[in-house]
Each structure stands twice: as C-alpha cells, then as structure tokens.
Design an enzyme around this catalytic site. Structure first.
Site, short mmCIF file in Angstrom:
data_model
loop_
_atom_site.label_atom_id
_atom_site.label_comp_id
_atom_site.label_asym_id
_atom_site.label_seq_id
_atom_site.Cartn_x
_atom_site.Cartn_y
_atom_site.Cartn_z
CG ASN A 190 -1.83 1.12 1.34
OD1 ASN A 190 -1.46 2.25 1.00
ND2 ASN A 190 -3.03 0.87 1.81
CE LYS A 232 -2.51 0.12 5.43
NZ LYS A 232 -2.69 -1.29 5.82
CG ASP A 262 -5.32 -6.78 10.43
OD1 ASP A 262 -5.55 -6.39 9.27
OD2 ASP A 262 -6.03 -7.63 10.99
CB THR A 263 -6.71 -1.11 10.51
OG1 THR A 263 -5.41 -0.57 10.65
CG2 THR A 263 -7.73 -0.07 10.95
N GLY A 316 -12.61 3.19 2.87
CA GLY A 316 -13.26 2.31 3.86
C GLY A 316 -14.47 2.97 4.51
P1 IMP Z 1 -6.23 -2.74 6.80
O1 IMP Z 1 -5.85 -3.69 7.89
O2 IMP Z 1 -5.53 -1.43 6.88
O3 IMP Z 1 -6.15 -3.38 5.45
O4 IMP Z 1 -7.77 -2.41 7.04
C1 IMP Z 1 -8.82 -3.38 7.02
C2 IMP Z 1 -10.15 -2.71 6.73
O5 IMP Z 1 -10.50 -1.80 7.78
C3 IMP Z 1 -10.17 -1.88 5.45
O6 IMP Z 1 -10.52 -2.64 4.33
C4 IMP Z 1 -11.24 -0.84 5.75
O7 IMP Z 1 -12.52 -1.37 5.51
C5 IMP Z 1 -11.10 -0.62 7.24
N1 IMP Z 1 -10.19 0.53 7.51
C6 IMP Z 1 -8.87 0.47 7.87
N2 IMP Z 1 -8.36 1.69 8.05
C7 IMP Z 1 -9.38 2.55 7.79
C8 IMP Z 1 -9.47 3.97 7.80
O8 IMP Z 1 -8.50 4.70 8.07
N3 IMP Z 1 -10.67 4.49 7.48
C9 IMP Z 1 -11.76 3.75 7.18
N4 IMP Z 1 -11.73 2.42 7.13
C10 IMP Z 1 -10.55 1.81 7.44
#
Ligand code: IMP
Length: 192
Positions: A10, A13, A69-70, A151
């Site tokens: 990404n 990021k 991871d988020t 997101g």
């Molecule tokens: P990742 O772990 O950063 O890939 O996030 C997993 C999922 O969480 C993403 O596909 C989004 O749906 C949601 N997400 C993560 N970060 C954000 C953000 O900053 N804003 C809104 N949605 C987020």
C-alpha cells in the site's frame, strides 16, 4: 542505514511511515524484496493478523520487519466488524459501499453509536516481537458524509469533531488517526 521491511504494498501507508522515520531507517515494501505472496490473514484478532504477516516475512526472508492490521470496532455490535472489517458484507471483501450499507442497517434504531478504529502493528527485530497499538474513538453517524479517505471514513466522526473522516480530509485524518497513533508508537520505539 538500518533496513526494515513493511509487509505491505500500500503506497499510501509506505509514504506515511517513510515521512515519519525520515532518513534514519530505510523502509522496504514487499515489492522491494520481490515478495508477491498472498500472506495469510487468518487470525481471529487484529494482533494475531499483524503477527502472522510479520512472522511470514521473518521466516521466509530472515529480515527485520513489521506488519499492521486495522479494524472498526462498534460498541453496540460487541466489537464487530473488528478483524472482519474489510469483508463485513461478504464476498472477497474491500467493498466499502456494501460494508457501510450493512453497518448502517445493523445500527438502525440503535442509540449507542460509539465506535473506534484500532490499528495493531507487530515489529520483529532481531527475532524478537514487539506489539504497538493506535486507537481513535468516535461514533457512527446515520448516513454517509464526505468523499475523501477510504473504507468506513464517510460514516465515522472522530471524538471532538463534527465531521466525518471523509469530510475532514487526509491532512487532519493523518494527524489523529488510529494508524498515525500506532505508527507514532512504533517510531518512538525505533528512534529510542
Ligand atoms: P487494513 O488492515 O488497513 O487493510 O484495514 C482493514 C479494513 O479496515 C479496510 O478494508 C477498511 O474497511 C477498514 N479501515 C482500515 N483503516 C481505515 C481507515 O483509516 N478508514 C476507514 N476504514 C478503514
């Protein structure tokens, strides 16, 4: 210069973390180490997925690395969608419109709109694991507002603000977000 692999491709990021770490640490992407594997994200927690991804790189490449991871955790939904945020509405995931539609439907008539974004980062340095966390508290509004970000940004209003992340724009979001806070903790540790 010290090198660290960030288990992501990404670009956003990568830029964010390179800007914070400056010229002290060289941050490499998966592409930079010729890794095009589909790294498993099969854990039941955010911490677990961050660990799985970092361990994958360390085991296969023997390099110091970190992964993140988020998830969006909604109080009235007992922490859902959480680790399943990307695939909340099913399918292959990452359909933000469908995910937000499902979230708003689940919360219809619910007065407790409290939610938070949480980012977990796992660093593996010299074979040792370290975990970092960043949280931004806020609430889920009843309909989408704003167009920036990605997101769940159009439905999330961070505490202390009147607008959604998608209305506030990236400059403000990147100062107060879950990811910014987790990255800050990681950088504090790396710059120690
Ligand atoms: P990742 O772990 O950063 O890939 O996030 C997993 C999922 O969480 C993403 O596909 C989004 O749906 C949601 N997400 C993560 N970060 C954000 C953000 O900053 N804003 C809104 N949605 C987020």
């Amino acid at each position: 210069m010290k090198k660290l692999v960030f288990a992501t491709n990404n670009a956003h990021k990568l830029d964010e973390i390179r800007a914070i770490l400056g010229d002290k640490i060289e941050v490499l992407s998966l592409k930079d180490i010729q890794c095009d594997a589909d790294i498993p994200e099969t854990a039941a927690t955010l911490e677990g997925n961050a660990i799985l991804k970092a361990e994958y790189i360390f085991q296969h490449y023997g390099l110091d690395c970190f992964a993140d991871d988020t998830g969006l955790e909604v109080e009235a939904l007992n922490g859902a969608p959480g680790v399943y945020s990307a695939r909340y509405a099913g399918g292959n995931g990452h359909d933000s419109e469908a995910n937000m539609r499902k979230l708003l439907a689940e919360l219809q008539g619910e007065t407790n709109r409290k939610a938070r974004f949480r980012t977990c980062i796992c660093l593996i340095e010299g074979g040792e694991k370290h975990l970092f966390e960043g949280i931004v508290n806020g609430s889920i509004i009843e309909e989408k507002h704003g167009t920036s970000g990605f997101g769940y940004d159009p439905v999330f209003v961070p505490q202390g603000y009147e607008q959604t992340f998608a209305e506030l724009g990236n400059e403000i979001k990147n100062c107060i977000s879950h990811r910014a806070r987790a990255v800050e903790e990681l950088c504090k540790y790396l710059n120690r």
